[in-house]
Every structure is written in structure tokens, then in C-alpha cells.
Design an enzyme around this catalytic site. Structure first.
Site, PDB file in Angstrom:
ATOM      1  N   ASP A  99      37.840  38.303  52.184  1.00  8.59           N
ATOM      2  CA  ASP A  99      38.961  38.099  51.450  1.00  8.59           C
ATOM      3  C   ASP A  99      39.467  36.692  51.550  1.00  8.59           C
ATOM      4  O   ASP A  99      39.162  36.203  52.506  1.00  8.59           O
ATOM      5  CB  ASP A  99      40.019  39.116  51.484  1.00  8.59           C
ATOM      6  CG  ASP A  99      41.130  38.878  50.650  1.00  8.59           C
ATOM      7  OD1 ASP A  99      40.914  38.452  49.370  1.00  8.59           O
ATOM      8  OD2 ASP A  99      42.419  38.873  50.968  1.00  8.59           O
TER       9      ASP A  99
ATOM     10  N   ASP B  21      42.964  35.072  50.073  1.00  9.32           N
ATOM     11  CA  ASP B  21      44.658  34.994  50.195  1.00  9.32           C
ATOM     12  C   ASP B  21      44.892  35.911  51.057  1.00  9.32           C
ATOM     13  O   ASP B  21      44.681  37.153  51.061  1.00  9.32           O
ATOM     14  CB  ASP B  21      45.181  35.179  48.828  1.00  9.32           C
ATOM     15  CG  ASP B  21      44.655  34.283  47.849  1.00  9.32           C
ATOM     16  OD1 ASP B  21      45.762  34.012  47.082  1.00  9.32           O
ATOM     17  OD2 ASP B  21      43.748  33.844  47.383  1.00  9.32           O
TER      18      ASP B  21
ATOM     19  N   ASP C  38      42.939  41.799  53.980  1.00  6.90           N
ATOM     20  CA  ASP C  38      44.263  41.950  54.682  1.00  6.90           C
ATOM     21  C   ASP C  38      45.155  43.009  53.941  1.00  6.90           C
ATOM     22  O   ASP C  38      46.401  43.267  53.999  1.00  6.90           O
ATOM     23  CB  ASP C  38      44.963  40.704  54.610  1.00  6.90           C
ATOM     24  CG  ASP C  38      45.593  40.298  53.157  1.00  6.90           C
ATOM     25  OD1 ASP C  38      46.802  40.135  52.842  1.00  6.90           O
ATOM     26  OD2 ASP C  38      44.416  40.183  52.271  1.00  6.90           O
TER      27      ASP C  38
END
Length: 232
Positions: free
Chosen positions: A10, A12, A179
Site C-alpha cells: 500500500d 498512504d 496499514d
């Protein structure tokens, strides 16, 4: 367990701390339509499903004072589209004003490359911004796939499959690193093991409740965790 040859990241909250620039762009767009700025912690809660959804959530809160839910989506599409356009124009110019990689990310990517693993970034950030940020910060990453026309956003597996196809890789030999809840759901939809990272937009407690395969607290733990799991 079969060894992996590819790591899909990922963006961001995993590789880049983009929250300050996202908050600035959201508040610039809201201000253009007379709404008060949002606190950074509220924006943190609204990220993870792409910019259109972020704008919808911000507008819903701005109009109602309540957090949005899937059952209470923002329905003024004309305002949402106009606000999204203002956001995009601003963010295209300012997406790296305060954005930077998390401490240890450069070392993590170096360690991944040193293991001979291919790497990709798959993000719900619109593709133009994702490509700019990849070139600025992550030239060593092989492929980046952002939000594109005809590609369903995460947690749909489309972007991951597109990245794997570009890398001539197979999901049976890949691992996903992210995250948040969208990332964990994406990995499960791809039938890939997932490493959740606690330094991003969700804390360890929230991540543990989502049952990822592994949780790490520092980017430099990734390769060690993969080795201990027999994946590398």
C-alpha cells in the site's frame, strides 16, 4: 510454505506519511465551499478508500456534524464532484509539500530488493498522484497501480492483479503489506498473506482485531518477519 518472489505495498500510511498534505487539500476544498476545516485526526479516520470517498466523508461530516457510515453516504453528487475537482487541482500541486517516507522505509525497500524480491505499490490514490509520488520517492519500486478508470478500488483485487500481471508474478508467491482495514480485506480477497503495519493510519489494537497474518511495528522488521515465516 511456498517462498515468495513479490511484495505488494500500500502507499498512504504504509510507505508514505501523506496525512498532512491530504488534510491540507481536504480543508482547501472544503473552504472553497464555505465549510470549516477538519482536524487531522478526523481526516485520518476518513482515508483508506480513495479520494472520492474521502471527500464524500468530509462533506457528510461538514454538513451533518456526524461521522458517515456506509448506510449514510453523502448524496449531493454535484457538490461532491465540484469539491473533488478543487481537491484534485490543489493536491496535484501540493502532494509532496509535507509528505515523506516513514523512518525505515528506505531501508525496508533496500532489504526487499537485496532478497531478490520484486515490488509493487497498489493504492486507491488516483493514478496521476500515485505515479508522481512513486517517481519522487520510490524509483526502485518496479510497478505502481493507482485508481484508474475501469479498475475497481481496493478492497477489490483488481489493482493487485494488474500489478502482478505487469511483474509476471503470481499471487501464490506474493505477500501484501498495508496499514488498514482496506488493505487487510484486499489481501484476503486476493488470497494472499498480509503483513499489517502499525506505524500508519491505524494502531496495533485496531489492526489485531482484523486478524492479519503478521503485524510489524517498524519497516525494518519486514524482511526478518518474512524470513521467520519461511516466506523468504
Amino acid at each position: 510454505m511456498r517462498k515468495i518472489d513479490t511484495v505488494v505495498f500500500d502507499l498512504d500510511g504504509t510507505l508514505l506519511n501523506t496525512l498532512d498534505d491530504l488534510t491540507a487539500a481536504v480543508n482547501h476544498a472544503l473552504g472553497a465551499f464555505g465549510f470549516a476545516p477538519l482536524a487531522i485526526e478526523r481526516v485520518r479516520r476518513y482515508v483508506g478508500n480513495g479520494v472520492p470517498k474521502l471527500i464524500d466523508r468530509a462533506l457528510y461530516f461538514s454538513q451533518t456534524g456526524a461521522d458517515p457510515t456506509e448506510a449514510n453516504a453523502f448524496d449531493d453528487r454535484s457538490l461532491a464532484h465540484a469539491c473533488l475537482a478543487v481537491f484534485t487541482e490543489y493536491y496535484d500541486k501540493h502532494n509532496a509539500d509535507m509528505t515523506k517516507p516513514y523512518d525505515g522505509v528506505a531501508e525496508m525497500l533496500q532489504a526487499v530488493a537485496a532478497c531478490g524480491l520484486k515490488s509493487a505499490i497498489v493504492t486507491n490514490k488516483y493514478d496521476g498522484a500515485a505515479q508522481i509520488l512513486k517517481r519522487r520517492f520510490f524509483g526502485s519500486v518496479d510497478v505502481v497501480v493507482g485508481a484508474r478508470e475501469g479498475v475497481r478500488p481496493k478492497p477489490a483485487p483488481d489493482g493487485v492483479y494488474m500489478a502482478l500481471e505487469e511483474l509476471h508474478a503470481d499471487k501464490s508467491r506474493a505477500v501484501y503489506v498495508g496499514d488498514g482495514e482496506t488493505d487487510i480485506a484486499t489481501a484476503k480477497n486476493c488470497d494472499m498473506p498480509v503483513v499489517a503495519v502499525s506505524w500508519g493510519f491505524r494502531d496495533r489494537t485496531a489492526l489485531a482485531a482484523l486478524n492479519p497474518d503478521y503485524i510489524i511495528d517498524d519497516p525494518r522488521e519486514l524482511v526478518k518477519t518474512l524470513r521467520n515465516a519461511g516466506l523468504v
